[in-house]
Design an enzyme around this catalytic site. Structure first.
Site, PDB file in Angstrom:
ATOM      1  N   ASN A 123       0.863  -1.187   0.000  1.00 47.63           N
ATOM      2  CA  ASN A 123       0.000   0.000   0.000  1.00 47.63           C
ATOM      3  C   ASN A 123       0.898   1.235   0.000  1.00 47.63           C
ATOM      4  O   ASN A 123       1.497   1.565   1.021  1.00 47.63           O
ATOM      5  CB  ASN A 123      -0.884  -0.036   1.257  1.00 47.63           C
ATOM      6  CG  ASN A 123      -1.685   1.233   1.430  1.00 47.63           C
ATOM      7  OD1 ASN A 123      -1.816   2.034   0.503  1.00 47.63           O
ATOM      8  ND2 ASN A 123      -2.214   1.433   2.632  1.00 47.63           N
ATOM      9  N   TRP A 124       0.969   1.882  -1.135  1.00 46.55           N
ATOM     10  CA  TRP A 124       1.892   3.025  -1.250  1.00 46.55           C
ATOM     11  C   TRP A 124       1.342   4.293  -0.612  1.00 46.55           C
ATOM     12  O   TRP A 124       2.031   5.307  -0.540  1.00 46.55           O
ATOM     13  CB  TRP A 124       2.191   3.321  -2.730  1.00 46.55           C
ATOM     14  CG  TRP A 124       2.874   2.224  -3.459  1.00 46.55           C
ATOM     15  CD1 TRP A 124       3.302   1.014  -2.957  1.00 46.55           C
ATOM     16  CD2 TRP A 124       3.215   2.207  -4.848  1.00 46.55           C
ATOM     17  NE1 TRP A 124       3.881   0.272  -3.942  1.00 46.55           N
ATOM     18  CE2 TRP A 124       3.845   0.981  -5.118  1.00 46.55           C
ATOM     19  CE3 TRP A 124       3.043   3.123  -5.893  1.00 46.55           C
ATOM     20  CZ2 TRP A 124       4.300   0.640  -6.399  1.00 46.55           C
ATOM     21  CZ3 TRP A 124       3.503   2.789  -7.157  1.00 46.55           C
ATOM     22  CH2 TRP A 124       4.131   1.562  -7.399  1.00 46.55           C
ATOM     23  N   LYS A 125       0.093   4.272  -0.213  1.00 43.02           N
ATOM     24  CA  LYS A 125      -0.534   5.474   0.368  1.00 43.02           C
ATOM     25  C   LYS A 125      -0.324   6.667  -0.576  1.00 43.02           C
ATOM     26  O   LYS A 125      -0.371   6.490  -1.792  1.00 43.02           O
ATOM     27  CB  LYS A 125       0.009   5.740   1.770  1.00 43.02           C
ATOM     28  CG  LYS A 125      -0.028   4.476   2.636  1.00 43.02           C
ATOM     29  CD  LYS A 125       0.241   4.729   4.073  1.00 43.02           C
ATOM     30  CE  LYS A 125       0.301   3.392   4.803  1.00 43.02           C
ATOM     31  NZ  LYS A 125       0.324   3.502   6.236  1.00 43.02           N
ATOM     32  N   HIS A 183      -9.222   1.040   5.218  1.00 46.42           N
ATOM     33  CA  HIS A 183      -7.895   1.179   5.840  1.00 46.42           C
ATOM     34  C   HIS A 183      -8.015   2.088   7.061  1.00 46.42           C
ATOM     35  O   HIS A 183      -8.828   3.023   7.072  1.00 46.42           O
ATOM     36  CB  HIS A 183      -6.906   1.756   4.820  1.00 46.42           C
ATOM     37  CG  HIS A 183      -5.502   1.739   5.322  1.00 46.42           C
ATOM     38  ND1 HIS A 183      -5.013   2.725   6.144  1.00 46.42           N
ATOM     39  CD2 HIS A 183      -4.493   0.844   5.156  1.00 46.42           C
ATOM     40  CE1 HIS A 183      -3.752   2.443   6.453  1.00 46.42           C
ATOM     41  NE2 HIS A 183      -3.417   1.310   5.872  1.00 46.42           N
ATOM     42  N   GLU A 196      -6.396   4.501   8.058  1.00 44.52           N
ATOM     43  CA  GLU A 196      -6.285   5.947   7.787  1.00 44.52           C
ATOM     44  C   GLU A 196      -7.591   6.495   7.210  1.00 44.52           C
ATOM     45  O   GLU A 196      -7.977   7.629   7.490  1.00 44.52           O
ATOM     46  CB  GLU A 196      -5.078   6.211   6.854  1.00 44.52           C
ATOM     47  CG  GLU A 196      -3.776   6.041   7.617  1.00 44.52           C
ATOM     48  CD  GLU A 196      -2.626   5.492   6.809  1.00 44.52           C
ATOM     49  OE1 GLU A 196      -2.648   5.578   5.567  1.00 44.52           O
ATOM     50  OE2 GLU A 196      -1.683   4.956   7.430  1.00 44.52           O
ATOM     51  N   GLU A 218      -5.184  -5.414  10.673  1.00 46.26           N
ATOM     52  CA  GLU A 218      -4.125  -4.427  10.887  1.00 46.26           C
ATOM     53  C   GLU A 218      -4.388  -3.681  12.192  1.00 46.26           C
ATOM     54  O   GLU A 218      -5.183  -2.730  12.228  1.00 46.26           O
ATOM     55  CB  GLU A 218      -4.123  -3.410   9.742  1.00 46.26           C
ATOM     56  CG  GLU A 218      -3.926  -4.020   8.379  1.00 46.26           C
ATOM     57  CD  GLU A 218      -3.346  -2.995   7.414  1.00 46.26           C
ATOM     58  OE1 GLU A 218      -2.232  -3.199   6.953  1.00 46.26           O
ATOM     59  OE2 GLU A 218      -4.008  -1.976   7.162  1.00 46.26           O
ATOM     60  N   GLY A 246       2.559   1.859  10.707  1.00 45.42           N
ATOM     61  CA  GLY A 246       3.459   3.004  10.510  1.00 45.42           C
ATOM     62  C   GLY A 246       4.195   3.422  11.773  1.00 45.42           C
ATOM     63  O   GLY A 246       4.801   4.485  11.821  1.00 45.42           O
ATOM     64  N   SER A 263       3.707  -2.658  10.346  1.00 40.03           N
ATOM     65  CA  SER A 263       5.162  -2.631  10.484  1.00 40.03           C
ATOM     66  C   SER A 263       5.835  -3.939  10.058  1.00 40.03           C
ATOM     67  O   SER A 263       6.818  -4.364  10.677  1.00 40.03           O
ATOM     68  CB  SER A 263       5.552  -2.246  11.918  1.00 40.03           C
ATOM     69  OG  SER A 263       5.063  -0.951  12.210  1.00 40.03           O
ATOM     70  N   GLY A 277       2.805  -1.201   4.354  1.00 41.28           N
ATOM     71  CA  GLY A 277       2.878   0.217   4.028  1.00 41.28           C
ATOM     72  C   GLY A 277       4.323   0.625   3.770  1.00 41.28           C
ATOM     73  O   GLY A 277       4.853   0.447   2.678  1.00 41.28           O
ATOM     74  N   GLY A 278       4.985   1.125   4.805  1.00 37.95           N
ATOM     75  CA  GLY A 278       6.328   1.696   4.676  1.00 37.95           C
ATOM     76  C   GLY A 278       7.308   0.841   3.877  1.00 37.95           C
ATOM     77  O   GLY A 278       7.965   1.334   2.949  1.00 37.95           O
TER      78      GLY A 278
HETATM   79  C1  PEP Z   1      -0.566  -0.124   6.148  1.00 39.02           C
HETATM   80  O1  PEP Z   1      -0.571   1.041   5.825  1.00 39.02           O
HETATM   81  O2  PEP Z   1      -1.504  -0.864   5.801  1.00 39.02           O
HETATM   82  C2  PEP Z   1       0.543  -0.624   6.949  1.00 39.02           C
HETATM   83  C3  PEP Z   1       0.473  -1.823   7.446  1.00 39.02           C
HETATM   84  O3  PEP Z   1       1.610   0.246   7.128  1.00 39.02           O
HETATM   85  P1  PEP Z   1       3.054  -0.124   7.749  1.00 39.02           P
HETATM   86  O4  PEP Z   1       3.522  -1.403   7.089  1.00 39.02           O
HETATM   87  O5  PEP Z   1       3.919   1.025   7.408  1.00 39.02           O
HETATM   88  O6  PEP Z   1       2.856  -0.321   9.214  1.00 39.02           O
END
Ligand code: PEP
Length: 252
Positions: free
Chosen positions: A10-12, A93, A95, A163, A169, A207, A228-229
């Site tokens: 997920n590049w956000k 999600h 966010e 999640e 994040g 993470s 994500g990251g």
């Molecule tokens: C996400 O945004 O779905 C996520 C899991 O982010 P991260 O891996 O950065 O925690």
């Protein structure tokens, strides 16, 4: 039937279309040997246009609107996403829920629209730290699943991503026991709602990075990751994907 694990990035709100194209080209070239994992790229909407991927690589949008078209400034329909050859849509999600105020009812309408449009929702669920500390994790997951999947007839084509909000994040990963127990709850709740449905993908997100991917992918009930990251970096993303491929091959 054994489920093929999914690694979804997920590049956000990162990467221009040009950066995204180059990332996908580099990643897919480095992962030519992958055939036991489905790899999903979820760029911002602009990055979905004019990008060509072939299985085991797929595209996902990060959101959509439930209406087919109309006066909804700033929104994108399922048909527009399908026209870009995306197969998946990330919905709910944390966010979207916590920064943009999306409700379970909205998310449910989106799930229904995505399924009706022939695409696959990746429905994200998860508790906040306060909810976990108050012992409400299972209740939150139950409510999010019951409401997010209301009026849905079967689990076919649906992917769930567990999640925990406090692990997204933040660099904090849920412990193996926390992940296993949450995934067990999710499956139990799904079985109650859909007693006749086959097993489905339940991904873990929060993470995930190269250093913890091997341990996390072996947790019972984890069928892959939403990342994500670490999905923004070619080396991290390819490393996690290779780890999942290796563990999957070992288990066959
Ligand atoms: C996400 O945004 O779905 C996520 C899991 O982010 P991260 O891996 O950065 O925690």
């Amino acid at each position: 039937m054994e489920l093929t694990p999914i690694v979804a990035g997920n590049w956000k709100m990162h990467k221009t279309p040009k950066d995204g194209h180059s990332f996908v080209e580099k990643t897919t070239n480095l992962l030519l040997e992958i055939n036991h994992v489905s790899v999903i790229f979820a760029p911002p909407f602009t990055g979905l246009f004019d990008i060509d991927v072939q299985p085991p690589f797929y595209l996902a949008a990060q959101n959509c609107h439930w209406e087919e078209q109309g006066a909804y400034t700033g929104e994108i329909s399922v048909a527009m996403i399908r026209d870009c050859s995306a197969e998946y849509v990330i919905l709910g999600h944390s966010e979207r829920r916590h920064v943009f105020g999306e409700t379970d009812n909205w998310i449910n309408r989106k799930v229904i629209a995505v399924l009706a449009g022939g695409l696959k929702p990746i429905l994200c669920i998860g508790e906040t730290l306060d909810q976990r500390e108050a012992g409400e994790t299972d209740l939150v997951l139950k409510n999010q699943l019951e409401q997010g999947l209301a009026e849905v007839e079967s689990l076919q084509n649906i992917v769930i991503a567990y999640e925990p909000v406090w692990a997204i994040g933040t660099g904090v990963t849920a412990t193996i026991n926390q992940v296993e127990s949450a995934h067990e709850s999710v499956r139990g709740i799904l079985k109650e709602i859909f007693p006749d449905s086959n097993d489905i993908h339940v991904l873990y997100g929060g993470s995930v990075k190269p250093a913890n991917a091997e341990e996390l992918i072996q947790v019972p009930g984890v069928n892959g990751f939403l990342i994500g990251g670490a999905s923004l970096d070619v080396e991290s993303f390819t490393s996690i994907t290779r780890t999942v491929e290796t563990v999957q091959k070992r288990n066959l």
